[in-house]
Write a protein that holds these residues in place. Sequence first.
Motif, PDB file in Angstrom:
ATOM      1  N   GLU A  11      -4.784  62.932 -33.477  1.00  0.00           N
ATOM      2  CA  GLU A  11      -5.742  62.003 -32.853  1.00  0.00           C
ATOM      3  C   GLU A  11      -5.078  60.679 -32.509  1.00  0.00           C
ATOM      4  N   THR A  12      -4.203  60.201 -33.387  1.00  0.00           N
ATOM      5  CA  THR A  12      -3.485  58.941 -33.122  1.00  0.00           C
ATOM      6  C   THR A  12      -2.630  59.071 -31.868  1.00  0.00           C
ATOM      7  N   GLU A  13      -1.949  60.209 -31.739  1.00  0.00           N
ATOM      8  CA  GLU A  13      -1.101  60.416 -30.556  1.00  0.00           C
ATOM      9  C   GLU A  13      -1.942  60.505 -29.284  1.00  0.00           C
ATOM     10  N   ARG A  14      -3.056  61.193 -29.399  1.00  0.00           N
ATOM     11  CA  ARG A  14      -3.942  61.278 -28.222  1.00  0.00           C
ATOM     12  C   ARG A  14      -4.391  59.886 -27.770  1.00  0.00           C
ATOM     13  N   ALA A  15      -4.744  59.054 -28.746  1.00  0.00           N
ATOM     14  CA  ALA A  15      -5.205  57.708 -28.416  1.00  0.00           C
ATOM     15  C   ALA A  15      -4.065  56.862 -27.839  1.00  0.00           C
ATOM     16  N   THR A  16      -2.867  57.043 -28.382  1.00  0.00           N
ATOM     17  CA  THR A  16      -1.721  56.218 -27.955  1.00  0.00           C
ATOM     18  C   THR A  16      -1.260  56.575 -26.551  1.00  0.00           C
ATOM     19  N   TYR A  17      -1.248  57.861 -26.243  1.00  0.00           N
ATOM     20  CA  TYR A  17      -0.634  58.307 -24.978  1.00  0.00           C
ATOM     21  C   TYR A  17      -1.666  58.667 -23.909  1.00  0.00           C
ATOM     22  N   GLU A  18      -2.922  58.306 -24.160  1.00  0.00           N
ATOM     23  CA  GLU A  18      -4.011  58.703 -23.265  1.00  0.00           C
ATOM     24  C   GLU A  18      -3.735  58.330 -21.809  1.00  0.00           C
ATOM     25  N   GLN A  31       3.017  65.814 -22.726  1.00  0.00           N
ATOM     26  CA  GLN A  31       3.096  64.989 -23.937  1.00  0.00           C
ATOM     27  C   GLN A  31       3.610  65.791 -25.127  1.00  0.00           C
ATOM     28  N   GLN A  32       3.141  67.033 -25.243  1.00  0.00           N
ATOM     29  CA  GLN A  32       3.626  67.887 -26.340  1.00  0.00           C
ATOM     30  C   GLN A  32       5.114  68.146 -26.210  1.00  0.00           C
ATOM     31  N   ARG A  33       5.581  68.309 -24.982  1.00  0.00           N
ATOM     32  CA  ARG A  33       7.017  68.536 -24.791  1.00  0.00           C
ATOM     33  C   ARG A  33       7.824  67.301 -25.190  1.00  0.00           C
ATOM     34  N   LEU A  34       7.312  66.121 -24.871  1.00  0.00           N
ATOM     35  CA  LEU A  34       8.007  64.897 -25.309  1.00  0.00           C
ATOM     36  C   LEU A  34       8.043  64.831 -26.837  1.00  0.00           C
ATOM     37  N   LYS A  35       6.904  65.142 -27.451  1.00  0.00           N
ATOM     38  CA  LYS A  35       6.813  65.073 -28.913  1.00  0.00           C
ATOM     39  C   LYS A  35       7.836  65.981 -29.582  1.00  0.00           C
ATOM     40  N   ASN A  36       8.099  67.130 -28.981  1.00  0.00           N
ATOM     41  CA  ASN A  36       9.000  68.102 -29.589  1.00  0.00           C
ATOM     42  C   ASN A  36      10.444  67.954 -29.140  1.00  0.00           C
ATOM     43  N   ALA A  37      10.725  66.899 -28.385  1.00  0.00           N
ATOM     44  CA  ALA A  37      12.070  66.730 -27.823  1.00  0.00           C
ATOM     45  C   ALA A  37      12.908  65.757 -28.648  1.00  0.00           C
ATOM     46  N   SER A  38      14.218  65.980 -28.551  1.00  0.00           N
ATOM     47  CA  SER A  38      15.201  65.099 -29.186  1.00  0.00           C
ATOM     48  C   SER A  38      16.151  64.586 -28.109  1.00  0.00           C
ATOM     49  N   VAL A  39      16.328  63.271 -28.055  1.00  0.00           N
ATOM     50  CA  VAL A  39      17.184  62.665 -27.023  1.00  0.00           C
ATOM     51  C   VAL A  39      18.290  61.859 -27.692  1.00  0.00           C
ATOM     52  N   GLU A  54      11.606  52.550 -24.077  1.00  0.00           N
ATOM     53  CA  GLU A  54      10.668  53.275 -23.207  1.00  0.00           C
ATOM     54  C   GLU A  54      10.409  54.692 -23.729  1.00  0.00           C
ATOM     55  N   LEU A  55      11.448  55.363 -24.218  1.00  0.00           N
ATOM     56  CA  LEU A  55      11.248  56.730 -24.723  1.00  0.00           C
ATOM     57  C   LEU A  55      10.451  56.710 -26.033  1.00  0.00           C
ATOM     58  N   ALA A  56      10.681  55.695 -26.858  1.00  0.00           N
ATOM     59  CA  ALA A  56       9.878  55.554 -28.080  1.00  0.00           C
ATOM     60  C   ALA A  56       8.419  55.274 -27.716  1.00  0.00           C
ATOM     61  N   ALA A  57       8.216  54.429 -26.725  1.00  0.00           N
ATOM     62  CA  ALA A  57       6.848  54.105 -26.299  1.00  0.00           C
ATOM     63  C   ALA A  57       6.153  55.321 -25.708  1.00  0.00           C
ATOM     64  N   ALA A  58       6.918  56.172 -25.016  1.00  0.00           N
ATOM     65  CA  ALA A  58       6.334  57.340 -24.344  1.00  0.00           C
ATOM     66  C   ALA A  58       6.053  58.488 -25.300  1.00  0.00           C
ATOM     67  N   GLY A  59       6.569  58.400 -26.532  1.00  0.00           N
ATOM     68  CA  GLY A  59       6.252  59.431 -27.512  1.00  0.00           C
ATOM     69  C   GLY A  59       7.263  60.555 -27.635  1.00  0.00           C
ATOM     70  N   VAL A  60       8.521  60.310 -27.209  1.00  0.00           N
ATOM     71  CA  VAL A  60       9.580  61.284 -27.513  1.00  0.00           C
ATOM     72  C   VAL A  60       9.705  61.366 -29.039  1.00  0.00           C
ATOM     73  N   GLY A  61       9.776  62.595 -29.570  1.00  0.00           N
ATOM     74  CA  GLY A  61       9.679  62.773 -31.016  1.00  0.00           C
ATOM     75  C   GLY A  61      10.863  62.272 -31.808  1.00  0.00           C
ATOM     76  N   LYS A  62      12.073  62.445 -31.248  1.00  0.00           N
ATOM     77  CA  LYS A  62      13.269  62.137 -32.035  1.00  0.00           C
ATOM     78  C   LYS A  62      14.318  61.498 -31.146  1.00  0.00           C
ATOM     79  N   LEU A  63      14.901  60.400 -31.623  1.00  0.00           N
ATOM     80  CA  LEU A  63      15.997  59.745 -30.909  1.00  0.00           C
ATOM     81  C   LEU A  63      17.225  59.718 -31.809  1.00  0.00           C
ATOM     82  N   VAL A  64      18.334  60.200 -31.272  1.00  0.00           N
ATOM     83  CA  VAL A  64      19.631  60.094 -31.936  1.00  0.00           C
ATOM     84  C   VAL A  64      20.362  58.950 -31.235  1.00  0.00           C
TER      85      VAL A  64
END
Length: 252
Positions: A11-18, A31-39, A54-64
Motif C-alpha cells: 500500500e505504501t508503494e502504491r501511494a508513493t508511485y501513484e 512499477q513491479q518491474r522497477l521494484k524487482n530490478a537491481s541497477v 531519480e532511480l531511488a525516487a522512482a522505486g527501483v528496488g536495489k542500487l549497487v
Amino acid sequence: MPSSNTSPLTETERATYEWQMWVSDFGEQGQQRLKNASVLISRVGGVGSVVAYELAAAGVGKLVLAHAGDVKPSDLNRQLLMTHDWIGKPRIQSIERRLRDLNPRLEIVPVGENVNESNAVDLVQQADLVVDCAPLFPERFLMNQQAVQQRKPLVECAMYDLEAQLTTIIPGESPCLRCLYPEAPPTWTRQFPVFGAVSGTIACMAAMEAIKVIAGFGETLAGRMVHVDLRQMSFRTLRVKRRPACPTCSKT
Ligand SMILES: [Zn+2]
C-alpha cells in the motif's frame, strides 16, 4: 527486460508511485518491474548522484553503488548526494544516507571503491542493468566489456563543459562503447569544467533510459546517441552503428 519475480506492490508503494503509474504504457506492471530490478551505478558523482536519486525516487528496488574517496568542497557544485557537513568523510556513506532519507525501502549495496579490474565482474553480476557515469575511459571500457560479456543493458553517459552525450547499449543488438570509441580519446581528463545543471540534465535523461529499459516501454537510445549542447540549447540524435571489427562486441 522483464523480471520473472513480480512481488506485488505494498500500500505504501502504491501511494508513493501513484502519479507515475498513471503513465499509461508504464502502469502497475512497470512499477513491479522497477521494484524487482537491481541497477549498478558506476561512480555516484555529478552524473551518478542524480541518476541514483531519480532511480531511488522512482522505486527501483536495489542500487549497487560504486564510488571512492571522501567528500571535498569541490564536489558540492554537482554531486548532489554530498553535503557540506560530510566534508572529509566517505562519499559512499553520504550517498547511502541521503538515498535512505528519500526512500527507506531501497536496498543499497554500497561499494567504497571505483570500478576496477578486480571488482568489475562481481559488480556487474549483481545488476540487471548498468548506468555508467564514470568520467575516465579505462573504467568506461571495463564496464562496457563486462556488460557485453554478461549481456546486461548499459546506459552510457558522459559530459564535458556544457555538452553531454547519452546512448544505451543492448549487447548483441546495438553498438557498444568500443564501437563508438575504439581507443580512449587522448584529451579526456579526470578534472573538467562542469556545472551541476549540465551533469544533472544528462543524469535525468539517463535515469529515464534505465527506467524504460527495465520496465519495457517507450523507445530507447539503443543504436542512437543524443548530443546535448546547453550553451546553444541544441539536442541532436544521431544513428550509431556496430563496428564489425569491434574488439569487445564483434563476437556476440
Ligand atoms: Zn562494439
